[in-house]
Scaffold this motif. Structure first.
Motif, mmCIF file in Angstrom:
data_model
loop_
_atom_site.group_PDB
_atom_site.id
_atom_site.type_symbol
_atom_site.label_atom_id
_atom_site.label_comp_id
_atom_site.label_asym_id
_atom_site.label_seq_id
_atom_site.Cartn_x
_atom_site.Cartn_y
_atom_site.Cartn_z
ATOM 1 N N GLY A 174 0.195 9.220 56.661
ATOM 2 C CA GLY A 174 1.610 8.885 56.679
ATOM 3 C C GLY A 174 2.309 9.254 55.393
ATOM 4 O O GLY A 174 3.468 9.692 55.400
ATOM 5 N N ALA A 175 1.605 9.102 54.271
ATOM 6 C CA ALA A 175 2.222 9.358 52.965
ATOM 7 C C ALA A 175 2.452 10.845 52.725
ATOM 8 O O ALA A 175 3.429 11.224 52.067
ATOM 9 C CB ALA A 175 1.357 8.770 51.857
ATOM 10 N N VAL A 176 1.584 11.711 53.232
ATOM 11 C CA VAL A 176 1.737 13.150 52.975
ATOM 12 C C VAL A 176 2.605 13.834 54.025
ATOM 13 O O VAL A 176 3.061 14.959 53.818
ATOM 14 C CB VAL A 176 0.374 13.870 52.889
ATOM 15 C CG1 VAL A 176 -0.484 13.268 51.803
ATOM 16 C CG2 VAL A 176 -0.351 13.853 54.233
ATOM 17 N N SER A 177 2.839 13.165 55.156
ATOM 18 C CA SER A 177 3.692 13.772 56.171
ATOM 19 C C SER A 177 5.095 13.967 55.611
ATOM 20 O O SER A 177 5.621 13.102 54.916
ATOM 21 C CB SER A 177 3.746 12.891 57.426
ATOM 22 O OG SER A 177 4.379 11.662 57.155
ATOM 23 N N GLY A 178 5.685 15.095 55.879
ATOM 24 C CA GLY A 178 7.022 15.360 55.380
ATOM 25 C C GLY A 178 7.056 16.232 54.142
ATOM 26 O O GLY A 178 8.126 16.683 53.737
ATOM 27 N N ALA A 335 5.762 7.234 58.180
ATOM 28 C CA ALA A 335 5.448 8.644 58.434
ATOM 29 C C ALA A 335 6.691 9.352 58.952
ATOM 30 O O ALA A 335 7.373 8.858 59.844
ATOM 31 C CB ALA A 335 4.317 8.753 59.446
ATOM 32 N N ALA A 336 6.988 10.519 58.380
ATOM 33 C CA ALA A 336 8.218 11.243 58.777
ATOM 34 C C ALA A 336 8.060 12.729 58.459
ATOM 35 O O ALA A 336 8.639 13.233 57.490
ATOM 36 C CB ALA A 336 9.437 10.661 58.060
ATOM 37 N N PRO A 337 7.298 13.460 59.268
ATOM 38 C CA PRO A 337 7.051 14.867 58.971
ATOM 39 C C PRO A 337 8.298 15.741 59.021
ATOM 40 O O PRO A 337 8.311 16.822 58.442
ATOM 41 C CB PRO A 337 6.033 15.286 60.028
ATOM 42 C CG PRO A 337 6.136 14.263 61.107
ATOM 43 C CD PRO A 337 6.533 13.000 60.431
ATOM 44 N N TYR A 338 9.347 15.290 59.693
ATOM 45 C CA TYR A 338 10.574 16.081 59.805
ATOM 46 C C TYR A 338 11.737 15.443 59.039
ATOM 47 O O TYR A 338 12.903 15.621 59.372
ATOM 48 C CB TYR A 338 10.932 16.280 61.274
ATOM 49 C CG TYR A 338 9.811 16.990 62.022
ATOM 50 C CD1 TYR A 338 9.684 18.368 61.967
ATOM 51 C CD2 TYR A 338 8.872 16.245 62.742
ATOM 52 C CE1 TYR A 338 8.640 19.012 62.616
ATOM 53 C CE2 TYR A 338 7.823 16.889 63.401
ATOM 54 C CZ TYR A 338 7.712 18.272 63.333
ATOM 55 O OH TYR A 338 6.665 18.910 63.962
ATOM 56 N N ALA A 339 11.389 14.709 57.980
ATOM 57 C CA ALA A 339 12.410 14.001 57.197
ATOM 58 C C ALA A 339 13.448 14.946 56.617
ATOM 59 O O ALA A 339 14.597 14.570 56.389
ATOM 60 C CB ALA A 339 11.753 13.208 56.074
#
Length: 343
Positions: A174-178, A335-339
């Motif tokens: 979750g921390a590395v997503s985005g 988690a927010a890969p498309y932030a």
């Protein structure tokens, strides 16, 4: 006739299925300073993982709430839950918009999921007849950027901590997503289990969302095997096979429509926790018999549109379930890969 929505138009205009409320602009995204962490001091794993989560996401120490729940009960009575919620709320600052409970159990309040009961209040009517329609969530497809400030709803999620290293791995993903937008795929499986395919009509159409480097794939199959680029995996089965052959990207969402996915420690069907163990970052499941209403499960089009528009996993999942009383949201809420695509 299957009624699909054009995903690219949905991203641009916020369109939704005709059976759902009119869509609106996606919120700009929950911030770490707006999230509270609730730690169960009676459980060492909760203490360790809670602090790990706080540091990984840079959450202020003042946002940590402490409770004491001995003996890891799966289910709380209404009175027990009421006392627990009062203890949590008494420690939260007004600017807190969401809550992460760091424990594996309790995860139910009678027939309600603990996350739904915390956010929406306990729904006793649903427990009278769990197969009846539920009450609509005001946050479904909502444009509210501050759910507590605007709607009086503190969104909530649970992070299971049975195994510390697995829980920390979820946090790490979750921390590395985005950090970068990966080339990824969203997989939607229409299975041989007709009763559990009730949301198949909401699967986004196959194709490529070029700005997001995401390919939408619709399959008629009971399992996905060998895929290495998963950002979304939604299906309908009591148990999902071949998870060990898959690779989930950081921030991946995955869930299966079945009756007891949210019964994390049950054995009659596959627990939603298996998705996290397989590499997903967030998931969803119901804790009591919901029957196969699509409204009690994440709407695939709404979920994908919100996530690709920059919402966190918490916002995307909560915003995609119309009747969530029985539904348990689990994983890393931030988690927010498309932030980078937030408006």
């Amino acid at each position: 006739m299957r009624n699909f929505l054009c995903l690219s138009l949905a991203l641009a205009a916020g369109a939704a299925h005709a059976d759902a409320p009119a869509a609106a602009a996606v919120p700009p995204g929950l911030q770490a300073a707006q999230l509270a962490i609730v730690i169960n001091d009676a459980e060492p794993n909760s203490v360790e993982v809670g602090e790990y989560y706080r540091k990984a996401h840079g959450i202020p120490a003042a946002n940590v709430a402490h409770v004491n729940i001995p003996n890891r009960p799966r289910k709380l009575s209404v009175d027990q839950f009421t006392q627990l919620k009062e203890r949590i709320n008494a420690q939260l600052k007004p600017e807190i918009q969401a809550v992460l409970m760091v424990w594996s159990a309790p995860y139910a309040v009678e027939c309600n999921a603990i996350t739904a009961a915390f956010t929406l209040g306990y729904d006793g009517d649903q427990c009278a007849k769990t197969c009846d329609p539920g009450k609509p969530s005001r946050y479904f497809n909502s444009e509210a950027a501050q759910p507590y400030t605007q709607l009086g709803l503190r969104l909530s999620m649970l992070l299971p901590i049975d195994f510390v290293e697995e829980a920390k791995a979820v946090v790490d993903r979750g921390a590395v997503s985005g950090f970068s937008v990966p080339a990824a795929s969203a997989y939607y499986l229409t299975t041989s289990d007709t009763a559990r395919n009730s949301r198949a009509a909401f699967f986004p159409p196959a194709g490529v969302v070029r700005q997001r480097k995401l390919t939408v794939k619709n399959l008629k199959a009971d399992s996905l095997e060998g895929a290495q680029d998963i950002m979304v995996y939604q299906t309908g089965l009591a148990k999902v096979a071949k998870l060990e052959t898959l690779h989930f990207l950081p921030g991946a969402l995955a869930d299966h429509l079945t009756s007891f996915g949210g019964d994390l420690q049950g054995s009659s069907q596959m627990s939603s926790q298996r998705w996290l163990e397989a590499g997903a970052t967030a998931s969803y499941g119901t804790v009591s018999e919901p029957c196969s209403y699509w409204q009690k499960f994440p709407n695939p089009t709404v979920l994908l549109r919100r996530y690709l528009s920059g919402s966190t996993a918490l916002e995307a999942y909560w915003g995609s379930v119309l009747w969530p009383a029985q539904g348990l949201f689990i994983g890393d809420p931030l988690a927010a890969p498309y932030a980078g695509f937030r408006r």
